[in-house]
Scaffold this motif. Structure first.
Motif, PDB file in Angstrom:
ATOM      1  N   LEU A   1       0.842  -1.205   0.000  1.00 11.93           N
ATOM      2  CA  LEU A   1       0.000   0.000   0.000  1.00 11.93           C
ATOM      3  C   LEU A   1       0.874   1.252   0.000  1.00 11.93           C
ATOM      4  O   LEU A   1       0.682   2.169  -0.807  1.00 11.93           O
ATOM      5  N   LEU A   2       1.864   1.275   0.893  1.00 13.76           N
ATOM      6  CA  LEU A   2       2.749   2.435   0.985  1.00 13.76           C
ATOM      7  C   LEU A   2       3.587   2.581  -0.280  1.00 13.76           C
ATOM      8  O   LEU A   2       3.824   3.698  -0.749  1.00 13.76           O
ATOM      9  N   GLY A   3       4.044   1.449  -0.821  1.00 16.13           N
ATOM     10  CA  GLY A   3       4.836   1.501  -2.047  1.00 16.13           C
ATOM     11  C   GLY A   3       4.057   2.074  -3.209  1.00 16.13           C
ATOM     12  O   GLY A   3       4.581   2.873  -3.996  1.00 16.13           O
ATOM     13  N   ALA A   4       2.787   1.684  -3.354  1.00 20.54           N
ATOM     14  CA  ALA A   4       1.962   2.205  -4.438  1.00 20.54           C
ATOM     15  C   ALA A   4       1.769   3.717  -4.309  1.00 20.54           C
ATOM     16  O   ALA A   4       1.873   4.454  -5.295  1.00 20.54           O
ATOM     17  N   LEU A   5       1.506   4.190  -3.088  1.00 17.35           N
ATOM     18  CA  LEU A   5       1.326   5.631  -2.878  1.00 17.35           C
ATOM     19  C   LEU A   5       2.628   6.393  -3.084  1.00 17.35           C
ATOM     20  O   LEU A   5       2.668   7.427  -3.753  1.00 17.35           O
ATOM     21  N   LEU A   6       3.710   5.880  -2.501  1.00 13.29           N
ATOM     22  CA  LEU A   6       5.003   6.572  -2.569  1.00 13.29           C
ATOM     23  C   LEU A   6       5.507   6.665  -4.002  1.00 13.29           C
ATOM     24  O   LEU A   6       5.863   7.754  -4.478  1.00 13.29           O
TER      25      LEU A   6
END
Length: 444
Positions: free
Chosen positions: A287-292
């Motif tokens: 999730l964080l990777g997709a946003l970042l």
């Protein structure tokens, strides 16, 4: 000229909710629960489960092959007949129905489970291309990375909610607990059915083509469009190079998605608590990777951002393969007594960051390079290359693990991600966007 048509926030949210909904299928059926259940309980050829692993690989490969041969033509039908929502609805209903029927698969019912995985995964995989074809109509070219990243992030949130519930309340994958675990199919189907409703309420049908009945005449017209696109492929050199990169990258991604939790059970021998924790780690970091990386794409550009995600994947695979040596080294240097399964969580962290970011950025790049008038058709080619990659990667690893065991076969993924980096060097992002805009411009 930059694309300026924007969708409303509600429409973008509705589009993202399909990612939220369909992750229940990806996580519960393909990655975390049913794949493990099928290989270890339904087939159950202990101690090394090589037959179960091979049949699982074959079922996935057959489903992906069906998408490979149909996706571009179905995409052309969607563009020609203004049928994106109709065909998305059909794939969604078939996925839901066949996933719910997995309840009927008991130990020893090897071929029923095999057939239902082929049907459900074919429909699900086609739906991935169908929903992606809406992306070029949701925002400007420079916003697609952020929108795609938001969709992937919401998808992993959906996976966290759905699979977290199953792991906590249905318990461990084992023959003794089968009567509870068999409900994973109906639960995944119900989650997908309900959570995707906003997509069909709020996402509009793009005004591409003319509304036509889906009959033989439409199929003929779509086939003509497909041939025209194939003849004009030289007009989109950067999109072609991107598809070649996606072919190798997605081969590696599908191997990890299909075998990561099987690897944890069979090679690492992790506990149920560690399996549950790994799931949480992967979902949150994805999730964080997709946003970042979706945000980084707007700053660094899609090509460089995508390259960084592939390098991150190589680091993750190295951590998976050398987790035993890494554990021993840490224990020796720090004077502690970590378990291999605990250090394996670090590999899961890297894999999660890579998983969410690479797929999100790759999808956004295709949206930037695809002309709106042929968006579904070209996303059909994205589906073709992605699923061809899955066949190549999963069946290759399936054969390698048959010969050398699952641990040795994982090294194949490093080669795949390294090969994915090579075509990116020749991609010119501005040239790719300009080619898409020229194709959309009205004839003088």
């Amino acid at each position: 000229m930059i694309r300026t048509r924007k969708a409303s926030r509600r429409e973008i949210f509705g589009w993202c909710m399909f990612d939220f909904a369909n992750q229940a299928y990806t996580l519960l059926i393909i990655t975390v629960v049913f794949g493990d259940l099928y290989t270890r309980v339904i087939v159950g050829d202990a101690p090394d489960y090589r037959l179960g692993n091979l049949l699982w690989s074959l079922a996935l490969c057959i489903s992906y092959a069906m998408v490979v041969v149909s996706a571009p033509l179905l995409g052309a039908v969607m563009d020609h007949a203004q049928a994106k929502k109709r065909m998305l609805l059909a794939s969604y209903l078939v996925t839901v129905a066949s996933t719910a029927m997995l309840y009927l698969v008991s130990p020893g019912y090897v071929w029923l489970g095999f057939a239902l995985i082929v049907i459900s995964n074919t429909a699900y995989s086609a739906g991935e291309s169908f929903i992606a074809s809406f992306l070029p109509f949701l925002g400007d070219s420079h916003e697609m990375g952020k929108i795609s990243g938001l969709g992937w992030a919401l998808g992993y949130a959906g996976g966290l909610v759905s699979a977290g519930f199953v792991l906590l309340f249905l318990g461990e994958v084992s023959a003794e607990n089968f009567e509870r675990m068999r409900w994973v199919g109906p639960f995944a189907a119900a989650f997908f059915l309900l959570a995707a409703i906003p997509t069909f309420l709020w996402v509009r049908e793009p005004r591409v083509g003319h509304h036509r009945r889906l009959d033989a005449a439409v199929l003929h017209g779509a086939y003509a469009r497909l041939l025209a696109t194939l003849r004009s492929v030289s007009q989109f050199p950067d999109l072609g190079r991107l598809f070649m990169s996606i072919l190798f990258a997605m081969a590696g991604v599908y191997v990890i998605v299909a075998f990561s939790f099987i690897y944890g059970a069979q090679v690492i021998g992790w506990s149920e608590a560690t399996r549950n924790l790994m799931f949480i780690v992967v979902q949150i970091t994805a999730l964080l990777g997709a946003l970042l990386f979706g945000a980084l794409q707007g700053r660094l550009g899609g090509r460089l951002t995508y390259s960084l995600t592939l390098v991150l994947w190589i680091a993750a695979i190295l951590a998976i393969y050398f987790v035993g040596e890494l554990t021993a080294g840490l224990n020796r240097q720090l004077g502690i007594e970590l378990k291999v399964e605990e250090v394996f969580l670090f590999a899961g962290l890297l894999s999660g960051l890579s998983l969410g970011s690479s797929q999100s950025v790759g999808r956004a790049l295709v949206g930037m390079f695809a002309p709106e008038q042929r968006a579904a058709e070209l996303f059909g080619f994205w589906g073709l290359f992605s699923k061809l990659a899955a066949i190549f990667g999963i069946f290759g690893v399936g054969l390698l693990q048959w010969l050398f065991g699952l641990q040795g076969a994982v090294l194949f993924c490093i080669l795949l991600f390294a090969l994915a980096l090579l075509p990116l060097a020749a991609i010119d992002e501005a040239r790719g966007i300009a080619a898409a805009q020229r194709a959309d411009a009205p004839a003088p």
